[in-house]
Motif scaffolding. Structure first.
Motif, mmCIF file in Angstrom:
data_model
loop_
_atom_site.group_PDB
_atom_site.id
_atom_site.type_symbol
_atom_site.label_atom_id
_atom_site.label_comp_id
_atom_site.label_asym_id
_atom_site.label_seq_id
_atom_site.Cartn_x
_atom_site.Cartn_y
_atom_site.Cartn_z
ATOM 1 N N ALA A 32 -15.804 30.484 -24.852
ATOM 2 C CA ALA A 32 -16.292 31.836 -25.098
ATOM 3 C C ALA A 32 -17.789 31.833 -25.373
ATOM 4 O O ALA A 32 -18.472 32.830 -25.176
ATOM 5 N N ARG A 33 -18.294 30.700 -25.879
ATOM 6 C CA ARG A 33 -19.717 30.601 -26.180
ATOM 7 C C ARG A 33 -20.542 30.412 -24.917
ATOM 8 O O ARG A 33 -21.760 30.477 -24.947
ATOM 9 N N GLY A 34 -19.900 30.115 -23.803
ATOM 10 C CA GLY A 34 -20.612 29.919 -22.554
ATOM 11 C C GLY A 34 -19.756 30.350 -21.392
ATOM 12 O O GLY A 34 -18.899 31.227 -21.527
ATOM 13 N N ARG A 35 -19.952 29.718 -20.226
ATOM 14 C CA ARG A 35 -19.188 30.073 -19.036
ATOM 15 C C ARG A 35 -17.948 29.203 -18.928
ATOM 16 O O ARG A 35 -17.950 28.037 -19.301
ATOM 17 N N THR A 36 -16.896 29.806 -18.411
ATOM 18 C CA THR A 36 -15.691 29.049 -18.087
ATOM 19 C C THR A 36 -15.886 28.446 -16.701
ATOM 20 O O THR A 36 -16.187 29.160 -15.744
ATOM 21 N N THR A 37 -15.724 27.149 -16.583
ATOM 22 C CA THR A 37 -15.924 26.468 -15.303
ATOM 23 C C THR A 37 -14.578 26.094 -14.697
ATOM 24 O O THR A 37 -13.792 25.374 -15.319
ATOM 25 N N LEU A 38 -14.334 26.600 -13.502
ATOM 26 C CA LEU A 38 -13.104 26.302 -12.777
ATOM 27 C C LEU A 38 -13.361 25.226 -11.735
ATOM 28 O O LEU A 38 -14.433 25.180 -11.118
ATOM 29 N N SER A 39 -12.370 24.385 -11.502
ATOM 30 C CA SER A 39 -12.427 23.422 -10.395
ATOM 31 C C SER A 39 -11.571 23.960 -9.254
ATOM 32 O O SER A 39 -10.500 24.518 -9.478
ATOM 33 N N TYR A 40 -12.064 23.782 -8.026
ATOM 34 C CA TYR A 40 -11.416 24.352 -6.840
ATOM 35 C C TYR A 40 -11.230 23.250 -5.800
ATOM 36 O O TYR A 40 -12.199 22.746 -5.231
ATOM 37 N N GLY A 41 -9.980 22.859 -5.570
ATOM 38 C CA GLY A 41 -9.679 21.761 -4.657
ATOM 39 C C GLY A 41 -9.486 22.228 -3.222
ATOM 40 O O GLY A 41 -8.627 23.073 -2.958
ATOM 41 N N ILE A 65 -17.797 33.250 -15.422
ATOM 42 C CA ILE A 65 -17.011 32.185 -14.782
ATOM 43 C C ILE A 65 -17.841 31.497 -13.710
ATOM 44 O O ILE A 65 -18.530 32.160 -12.916
ATOM 45 N N SER A 66 -17.785 30.199 -13.672
ATOM 46 C CA SER A 66 -18.389 29.434 -12.577
ATOM 47 C C SER A 66 -17.301 28.608 -11.909
ATOM 48 O O SER A 66 -16.289 28.268 -12.535
ATOM 49 N N VAL A 67 -17.499 28.295 -10.639
ATOM 50 C CA VAL A 67 -16.507 27.557 -9.860
ATOM 51 C C VAL A 67 -17.177 26.357 -9.194
ATOM 52 O O VAL A 67 -18.232 26.497 -8.566
ATOM 53 N N GLU A 68 -16.565 25.211 -9.327
ATOM 54 C CA GLU A 68 -17.068 23.990 -8.705
ATOM 55 C C GLU A 68 -16.058 23.482 -7.686
ATOM 56 O O GLU A 68 -14.883 23.296 -8.002
ATOM 57 N N ILE A 69 -16.501 23.264 -6.460
ATOM 58 C CA ILE A 69 -15.632 22.761 -5.402
ATOM 59 C C ILE A 69 -15.373 21.272 -5.585
ATOM 60 O O ILE A 69 -16.294 20.499 -5.856
ATOM 61 N N GLN A 70 -14.112 20.885 -5.452
ATOM 62 C CA GLN A 70 -13.743 19.469 -5.390
ATOM 63 C C GLN A 70 -13.239 19.206 -3.975
ATOM 64 O O GLN A 70 -12.117 19.576 -3.624
ATOM 65 N N ALA A 90 -5.779 17.888 -12.577
ATOM 66 C CA ALA A 90 -5.661 18.622 -11.310
ATOM 67 C C ALA A 90 -6.625 19.801 -11.291
ATOM 68 O O ALA A 90 -6.954 20.373 -12.333
ATOM 69 N N PRO A 91 -7.108 20.201 -10.108
ATOM 70 C CA PRO A 91 -7.974 21.379 -10.017
ATOM 71 C C PRO A 91 -7.261 22.613 -10.574
ATOM 72 O O PRO A 91 -6.039 22.732 -10.476
ATOM 73 N N ALA A 318 -9.023 32.946 -15.932
ATOM 74 C CA ALA A 318 -10.166 32.845 -15.028
ATOM 75 C C ALA A 318 -9.711 32.417 -13.631
ATOM 76 O O ALA A 318 -10.213 32.920 -12.616
ATOM 77 N N ALA A 319 -8.759 31.494 -13.572
ATOM 78 C CA ALA A 319 -8.254 31.022 -12.282
ATOM 79 C C ALA A 319 -7.621 32.164 -11.498
ATOM 80 O O ALA A 319 -7.814 32.297 -10.279
ATOM 81 N N TRP A 320 -6.853 33.009 -12.201
ATOM 82 C CA TRP A 320 -6.236 34.147 -11.521
ATOM 83 C C TRP A 320 -7.297 35.108 -10.983
ATOM 84 O O TRP A 320 -7.196 35.613 -9.874
ATOM 85 N N LYS A 321 -8.341 35.367 -11.766
ATOM 86 C CA LYS A 321 -9.413 36.249 -11.292
ATOM 87 C C LYS A 321 -10.003 35.730 -9.979
ATOM 88 O O LYS A 321 -10.294 36.503 -9.059
#
Length: 421
Positions: A32-41, A65-70, A90-91, A318-321
């Motif tokens: 909550a203090r920053g961005r939620t980072t999602l991994s995307y496989g 939310i930020s997203v990083e590609i794996q 897992a992503p 966040a993943a659902w969004k």
């Protein structure tokens, strides 16, 4: 079944989170203090730039939310995924296909999405129904489609012109294909009329359906059905008559490569290969594609990838969004502009069609009206492995397709029976 045991073991290594909010609290509160980072496989490097553009659009709309590609190559994608699930890494979101969806859903590896879809009015109805159905299991939706492919008849206009044959169109039947394959085959120049590769998605699945047969119905194999045999025989006859290279000649070189190198004049192939065709100067200059020829009925196979949420993700909200965003028009239009694959969102395919105007790609869209879903069960890979083992000899010009199909049906039914235990 060994495959199911391995996956179940990997998933049993840690408890699975159950609802949308379950498991989210600690992780998402901490972020909550920053961005939620999602991994995307994902596994396709050609699609990575398009996916990155979608991510940027999503992040503009969701700055928290930020997203990083794996990116994991296809050859190791599923092994890596199972290992990461066992280790809890897992992503959060990853690509899924028809072969594996039921296996992962049945073993609790995926977050059920039906309630989220209903709550947020995700436009699932704007995606092809046959494709949406692939990613449902036991009445619940587990994946949201992102793209689709159907199968078309690719042909080399230069080789057709040389043989004085009219190009394929929607009036063609299997008889027309046989006649053209005979006329186009030239042993002197080592050019074959067509490539009868043992490719289930692009070759014998759509042809079985076109014969009025079936691959899988009500948990039983359809390969022993006489109409299914008729579809398989369509291909093996081409090999037997010398109008297609035998399977042994394609053990290291795919039919696609033979078409690209102008060693075969026709080839059934998926729409996703259009960009590869377009990148080959000779095919770009004189390649074309038409709807699949008609057998007893018209048929093609639809397949496509879906985005799923890991049941072990600690960032499910966040993943659902992100998954929801990718199932909507904006993301679909960005994907279509990349020209690599057909967006599955209705009305967004024009950018893909216009990206390669020389080919006349609309036939892939037109075939949606009679597209059959890629057949799958809880352990698809187990019985699909049997297809290659048992049909290999007939596809290599050694005959016996009827007996091979009956044996395949028996082996497939045994595998399907094991799924219910």
């Amino acid at each position: 079944m060994r495959r199911r045991t391995l996956l179940a073991g990997a998933l049993a290594a840690a408890p699975l989170a159950a609802g949308c909010s379950s498991g989210d609290g600690a992780s998402e509160a901490a972020s909550a203090r920053g961005r939620t980072t999602l991994s995307y496989g994902i596994w396709d490097v050609a699609q990575a730039p398009g996916m990155q553009r979608i991510i940027k659009a999503f992040e503009r709309e969701n700055p928290e939310i930020s997203v990083e590609i794996q990116l994991t190559p296809w050859t190791s994608y599923w092994t890596t995924l199972r290992t990461s699930m066992r280790g809890g890494t897992a992503p959060d979101v990853f690509w899924m296909n028809a072969v594996n969806i039921q296996l992962y859903a049945a073993n609790g590896a995926l977050e059920p999405l039906s309630e989220h879809i209903a709550r947020d009015r995700t436009p699932l109805g704007r995606h092809p129904e046959a494709l949406v159905d692939i990613y449902a299991y036991e009445g619940r939706q587990y994946g949201l489609p992102k793209d689709f492919d159907t199968i078309g008849l690719w042909y080399n206009k230069a080789l057709f012109d040389k043989a004085g044959i009219t190009y394929p169109d929607s009036s063609w039947t299997w008889d027309d294909v046989r006649d053209a394959a005979r006329e186009l085959t030239n042993p002197r120049t080592r050019v074959y009329g067509i490539a009868a590769e043992m490719d289930r998605q692009a070759k014998f699945y759509p042809t079985v359906f076109g014969a009025g047969g079936y691959v899988l119905r009500d948990g039983r194999s359809g390969f022993a059905d006489q109409r299914s045999v008729e579809g398989l025989r369509f291909w093996t006859d081409l090999v037997d008559r010398g109008w297609s290279p035998p399977q042994s000649a394609m053990s290291e070189v795919r039919a696609r490569n033979l078409f690209l190198s102008e060693q075969v004049a026709m080839n059934y192939d998926i729409s996703a290969m259009a960009s590869f065709m377009y990148g080959t100067p000779a095919i770009k200059d004189h390649g074309g594609v038409a709807v699949l020829p008609k057998g007893r009925e018209r048929a093609t196979v639809i397949h496509g990838l879906a985005n799923v949420v890991s049941a072990k993700s600690r960032k499910k909200q966040a993943a659902w969004k992100f998954v929801d965003f990718m199932a909507r028009r904006e993301a679909a239009e960005i994907q279509a502009e990349g020209g690599v694959t057909i967006s599955s969102y209705e009305g967004t395919q024009d950018a893909w069609l216009k990206s390669m105007p020389e080919f006349g790609l609309r036939c892939f869209i037109d075939m949606l009206d009679y597209a059959f879903p890629y057949p799958s069960s809880r352990n698809t890979a187990v019985w699909e492995d049997q297809e290659y083992l048992l049909l290999g000899a007939p596809f290599s010009g050694k005959g016996g397709i009827e007996q091979a199909a009956r044996t395949l049906a028996q082996q497939m039914d045994r595998a399907l029976d094991e799924e219910g235990k």
